[in-house]
Design a protein around this motif. Sequence first.
Motif, PDB file in Angstrom:
ATOM      1  N   LEU A   1      14.989 -38.773 -11.939  1.00 42.75           N
ATOM      2  CA  LEU A   1      15.341 -38.069 -10.704  1.00 42.75           C
ATOM      3  C   LEU A   1      14.101 -37.638  -9.933  1.00 42.75           C
ATOM      4  CD1 LEU A   1      18.340 -35.869 -11.895  1.00 42.75           C
ATOM      5  CD2 LEU A   1      18.424 -37.879 -10.404  1.00 42.75           C
ATOM      6  N   ILE A   2      13.036 -37.394 -10.651  1.00 37.68           N
ATOM      7  CA  ILE A   2      11.768 -37.045 -10.006  1.00 37.68           C
ATOM      8  C   ILE A   2      11.017 -38.307  -9.582  1.00 37.68           C
ATOM      9  CG2 ILE A   2       9.499 -35.991 -10.393  1.00 37.68           C
ATOM     10  CD1 ILE A   2      10.943 -34.029 -12.303  1.00 37.68           C
ATOM     11  N   TYR A   3      11.029 -39.314 -10.454  1.00 38.47           N
ATOM     12  CA  TYR A   3      10.243 -40.534 -10.234  1.00 38.47           C
ATOM     13  C   TYR A   3      10.664 -41.295  -8.981  1.00 38.47           C
ATOM     14  CZ  TYR A   3       8.770 -45.374 -10.770  1.00 38.47           C
ATOM     15  OH  TYR A   3       8.262 -46.617 -10.545  1.00 38.47           O
ATOM     16  N   TYR A   4      11.945 -41.584  -8.826  1.00 37.55           N
ATOM     17  CA  TYR A   4      12.370 -42.456  -7.731  1.00 37.55           C
ATOM     18  C   TYR A   4      12.110 -41.890  -6.338  1.00 37.55           C
ATOM     19  CZ  TYR A   4      14.218 -45.535 -11.267  1.00 37.55           C
ATOM     20  OH  TYR A   4      14.331 -46.371 -12.337  1.00 37.55           O
ATOM     21  N   PRO A   5      12.375 -40.617  -6.076  1.00 38.00           N
ATOM     22  CA  PRO A   5      11.998 -40.086  -4.750  1.00 38.00           C
ATOM     23  C   PRO A   5      10.486 -40.076  -4.513  1.00 38.00           C
ATOM     24  CG  PRO A   5      13.623 -38.661  -5.771  1.00 38.00           C
ATOM     25  CD  PRO A   5      13.208 -39.657  -6.810  1.00 38.00           C
ATOM     26  N   LEU A   6       9.712 -39.751  -5.572  1.00 37.14           N
ATOM     27  CA  LEU A   6       8.258 -39.761  -5.411  1.00 37.14           C
ATOM     28  C   LEU A   6       7.734 -41.177  -5.196  1.00 37.14           C
ATOM     29  CD1 LEU A   6       7.108 -37.106  -8.039  1.00 37.14           C
ATOM     30  CD2 LEU A   6       7.162 -36.890  -5.554  1.00 37.14           C
ATOM     31  N   ARG A   7       8.313 -42.135  -5.886  1.00 32.22           N
ATOM     32  CA  ARG A   7       7.910 -43.533  -5.714  1.00 32.22           C
ATOM     33  C   ARG A   7       8.233 -43.998  -4.288  1.00 32.22           C
ATOM     34  NH1 ARG A   7       4.586 -47.598  -7.274  1.00 32.22           N
ATOM     35  NH2 ARG A   7       5.595 -49.580  -6.963  1.00 32.22           N
TER      36      ARG A   7
ATOM     37  N   PRO B   1      11.775 -56.802  -1.801  1.00 31.69           N
ATOM     38  CA  PRO B   1      12.527 -55.562  -1.658  1.00 31.69           C
ATOM     39  C   PRO B   1      12.688 -55.159  -0.194  1.00 31.69           C
ATOM     40  CG  PRO B   1      10.283 -55.052  -2.273  1.00 31.69           C
ATOM     41  CD  PRO B   1      10.390 -56.543  -2.239  1.00 31.69           C
ATOM     42  N   SER B   2      13.814 -54.555   0.093  1.00 27.25           N
ATOM     43  CA  SER B   2      14.137 -54.156   1.467  1.00 27.25           C
ATOM     44  C   SER B   2      13.688 -52.738   1.778  1.00 27.25           C
ATOM     45  CB  SER B   2      15.640 -54.246   1.694  1.00 27.25           C
ATOM     46  OG  SER B   2      16.096 -55.546   1.465  1.00 27.25           O
ATOM     47  N   VAL B   3      13.750 -51.871   0.784  1.00 21.89           N
ATOM     48  CA  VAL B   3      13.480 -50.459   1.003  1.00 21.89           C
ATOM     49  C   VAL B   3      12.057 -50.166   0.584  1.00 21.89           C
ATOM     50  CG1 VAL B   3      14.154 -48.112   0.335  1.00 21.89           C
ATOM     51  CG2 VAL B   3      15.889 -49.884   0.602  1.00 21.89           C
ATOM     52  N   PRO B   4      11.269 -49.539   1.373  1.00 20.09           N
ATOM     53  CA  PRO B   4      11.434 -49.051   2.733  1.00 20.09           C
ATOM     54  C   PRO B   4      10.854 -50.002   3.778  1.00 20.09           C
ATOM     55  CG  PRO B   4       9.480 -48.052   1.840  1.00 20.09           C
ATOM     56  CD  PRO B   4      10.034 -48.981   0.774  1.00 20.09           C
ATOM     57  N   THR B   5      10.450 -51.206   3.350  1.00 17.31           N
ATOM     58  CA  THR B   5       9.666 -52.088   4.208  1.00 17.31           C
ATOM     59  C   THR B   5      10.376 -52.481   5.497  1.00 17.31           C
ATOM     60  OG1 THR B   5       8.818 -52.999   2.160  1.00 17.31           O
ATOM     61  CG2 THR B   5       8.225 -54.138   4.155  1.00 17.31           C
ATOM     62  N   LEU B   6      11.617 -52.930   5.405  1.00 18.21           N
ATOM     63  CA  LEU B   6      12.292 -53.433   6.605  1.00 18.21           C
ATOM     64  C   LEU B   6      12.420 -52.361   7.682  1.00 18.21           C
ATOM     65  CD1 LEU B   6      15.064 -55.736   5.094  1.00 18.21           C
ATOM     66  CD2 LEU B   6      12.798 -56.349   5.919  1.00 18.21           C
ATOM     67  N   LEU B   7      12.802 -51.162   7.296  1.00 20.71           N
ATOM     68  CA  LEU B   7      12.941 -50.075   8.273  1.00 20.71           C
ATOM     69  C   LEU B   7      11.593 -49.715   8.889  1.00 20.71           C
ATOM     70  CD1 LEU B   7      14.606 -47.860   9.667  1.00 20.71           C
ATOM     71  CD2 LEU B   7      14.092 -46.408   7.700  1.00 20.71           C
ATOM     72  N   LEU B   8      10.558 -49.602   8.069  1.00 20.21           N
ATOM     73  CA  LEU B   8       9.244 -49.201   8.584  1.00 20.21           C
ATOM     74  C   LEU B   8       8.630 -50.274   9.478  1.00 20.21           C
ATOM     75  CD1 LEU B   8       7.828 -47.471   5.404  1.00 20.21           C
ATOM     76  CD2 LEU B   8       8.756 -46.392   7.458  1.00 20.21           C
ATOM     77  N   VAL B   9       8.798 -51.535   9.126  1.00 22.60           N
ATOM     78  CA  VAL B   9       8.275 -52.609   9.981  1.00 22.60           C
ATOM     79  C   VAL B   9       9.050 -52.658  11.291  1.00 22.60           C
ATOM     80  CG1 VAL B   9       7.987 -55.103  10.182  1.00 22.60           C
ATOM     81  CG2 VAL B   9       7.327 -53.951   8.086  1.00 22.60           C
TER      82      VAL B   9
ATOM     83  N   ILE C   1       6.459 -45.362   1.225  1.00 25.95           N
ATOM     84  CA  ILE C   1       6.529 -45.076   2.666  1.00 25.95           C
ATOM     85  C   ILE C   1       5.141 -44.734   3.197  1.00 25.95           C
ATOM     86  CG2 ILE C   1       7.380 -43.404   4.369  1.00 25.95           C
ATOM     87  CD1 ILE C   1      10.012 -43.340   2.745  1.00 25.95           C
ATOM     88  N   TYR C   2       4.427 -43.888   2.457  1.00 24.60           N
ATOM     89  CA  TYR C   2       3.073 -43.519   2.872  1.00 24.60           C
ATOM     90  C   TYR C   2       2.167 -44.748   2.948  1.00 24.60           C
ATOM     91  CZ  TYR C   2      -1.635 -41.756   2.822  1.00 24.60           C
ATOM     92  OH  TYR C   2      -2.962 -41.551   3.135  1.00 24.60           O
ATOM     93  N   CYS C   3       2.195 -45.592   1.923  1.00 25.29           N
ATOM     94  CA  CYS C   3       1.319 -46.779   1.883  1.00 25.29           C
ATOM     95  C   CYS C   3       1.607 -47.728   3.035  1.00 25.29           C
ATOM     96  CB  CYS C   3       1.470 -47.516   0.560  1.00 25.29           C
ATOM     97  SG  CYS C   3       0.621 -46.737  -0.799  1.00 25.29           S
ATOM     98  N   VAL C   4       2.881 -48.015   3.274  1.00 31.56           N
ATOM     99  CA  VAL C   4       3.241 -48.954   4.340  1.00 31.56           C
ATOM    100  C   VAL C   4       2.880 -48.374   5.705  1.00 31.56           C
ATOM    101  CG1 VAL C   4       5.178 -50.131   5.470  1.00 31.56           C
ATOM    102  CG2 VAL C   4       5.020 -50.113   2.974  1.00 31.56           C
ATOM    103  N   CYS C   5       3.191 -47.102   5.938  1.00 30.40           N
ATOM    104  CA  CYS C   5       2.863 -46.475   7.223  1.00 30.40           C
ATOM    105  C   CYS C   5       1.350 -46.414   7.432  1.00 30.40           C
ATOM    106  CB  CYS C   5       3.455 -45.072   7.304  1.00 30.40           C
ATOM    107  SG  CYS C   5       5.230 -45.062   7.528  1.00 30.40           S
ATOM    108  N   HIS C   6       0.615 -46.049   6.411  1.00 31.86           N
ATOM    109  CA  HIS C   6      -0.842 -45.980   6.522  1.00 31.86           C
ATOM    110  C   HIS C   6      -1.425 -47.356   6.851  1.00 31.86           C
ATOM    111  CE1 HIS C   6      -5.023 -45.801   4.999  1.00 31.86           C
ATOM    112  NE2 HIS C   6      -4.990 -44.614   5.569  1.00 31.86           N
ATOM    113  N   THR C   7      -0.910 -48.390   6.195  1.00 37.82           N
ATOM    114  CA  THR C   7      -1.426 -49.736   6.425  1.00 37.82           C
ATOM    115  C   THR C   7      -1.081 -50.231   7.821  1.00 37.82           C
ATOM    116  OG1 THR C   7      -1.219 -50.205   4.066  1.00 37.82           O
ATOM    117  CG2 THR C   7      -1.461 -52.088   5.525  1.00 37.82           C
ATOM    118  N   LEU C   8       0.164 -50.043   8.249  1.00 44.55           N
ATOM    119  CA  LEU C   8       0.582 -50.558   9.561  1.00 44.55           C
ATOM    120  C   LEU C   8       0.002 -49.762  10.723  1.00 44.55           C
ATOM    121  CD1 LEU C   8       4.353 -51.434   9.008  1.00 44.55           C
ATOM    122  CD2 LEU C   8       2.447 -53.014   9.288  1.00 44.55           C
TER     123      LEU C   8
ATOM    124  N   PHE D   1       8.528 -42.109  -1.598  1.00 44.94           N
ATOM    125  CA  PHE D   1       7.601 -41.434  -0.701  1.00 44.94           C
ATOM    126  C   PHE D   1       6.228 -42.098  -0.738  1.00 44.94           C
ATOM    127  CE2 PHE D   1       4.347 -38.195   0.108  1.00 44.94           C
ATOM    128  CZ  PHE D   1       4.684 -37.872   1.406  1.00 44.94           C
ATOM    129  N   SER D   2       5.771 -42.490  -1.929  1.00 37.31           N
ATOM    130  CA  SER D   2       4.483 -43.169  -2.074  1.00 37.31           C
ATOM    131  C   SER D   2       4.483 -44.510  -1.335  1.00 37.31           C
ATOM    132  CB  SER D   2       4.181 -43.378  -3.558  1.00 37.31           C
ATOM    133  OG  SER D   2       3.018 -44.143  -3.734  1.00 37.31           O
TER     134      SER D   2
END
Length: 188
Positions: free
Chosen positions: A112-118, A158-166, A123-130, A120-121
């Motif tokens: 329950l802790i791992y999946y939301p943190l993963r 994988p679709s989440v979170p890449t497709l939405l962020l792109v 989302i941060y990586c993709v947003c930072h890169t783009l 978020f991690s």
Amino acid sequence: MDDKNNNNSSSSSLKEMKKHVVVMVLGDIGRSPRMQYHALSLLEHGHYVTLIGYVGESLIPALEEPITNDNNEKKSSSSSSSLPTYHPNLCVLRMKPYAFSNNVRKNIIGRLIYYPLRLFSLIYCVCHTLFIQLPQQYTITSQRRRQEVDAILVQNPPSVPTLLLVHLYCISEGLCRKKTPRFIIDWH
């Protein structure tokens, strides 16, 4: 008859125009040969390619082979820079999401802790890169690369979170630069 000649000349000028395509993998680039071959095909057609994915294994040999120049000055100057000198139209941006220990995922509370943190991690990586690394790449390599992204090719799954962020990136580029990049999904 003139319309036919005009259409031929305009189509030949479109063929000569180089595009900047971003190929994005939410995973280790080295373990995604399909996307690497897409990048190689785009490079062979003369387009600029930015390959984005996780840090990990090396690329396929066709992308990894350094360019050999007869000019020794060029070799020494390119080896001193921090950018790879594999292909003049290729740039590789590597992401490194936070790696959680395996002990965290062993029980339900840990999951329950791992999946939301993963998430978020990622989302941060993709947003930072783009939104940060990709525009910085423009300023570093502005002499040899188009500044605007013409298309983004994304591996799915994988679709989440890449497709939405792109998709959000494409919308923001359309609003800021008045040119919306094409959003291409590679389903497999």
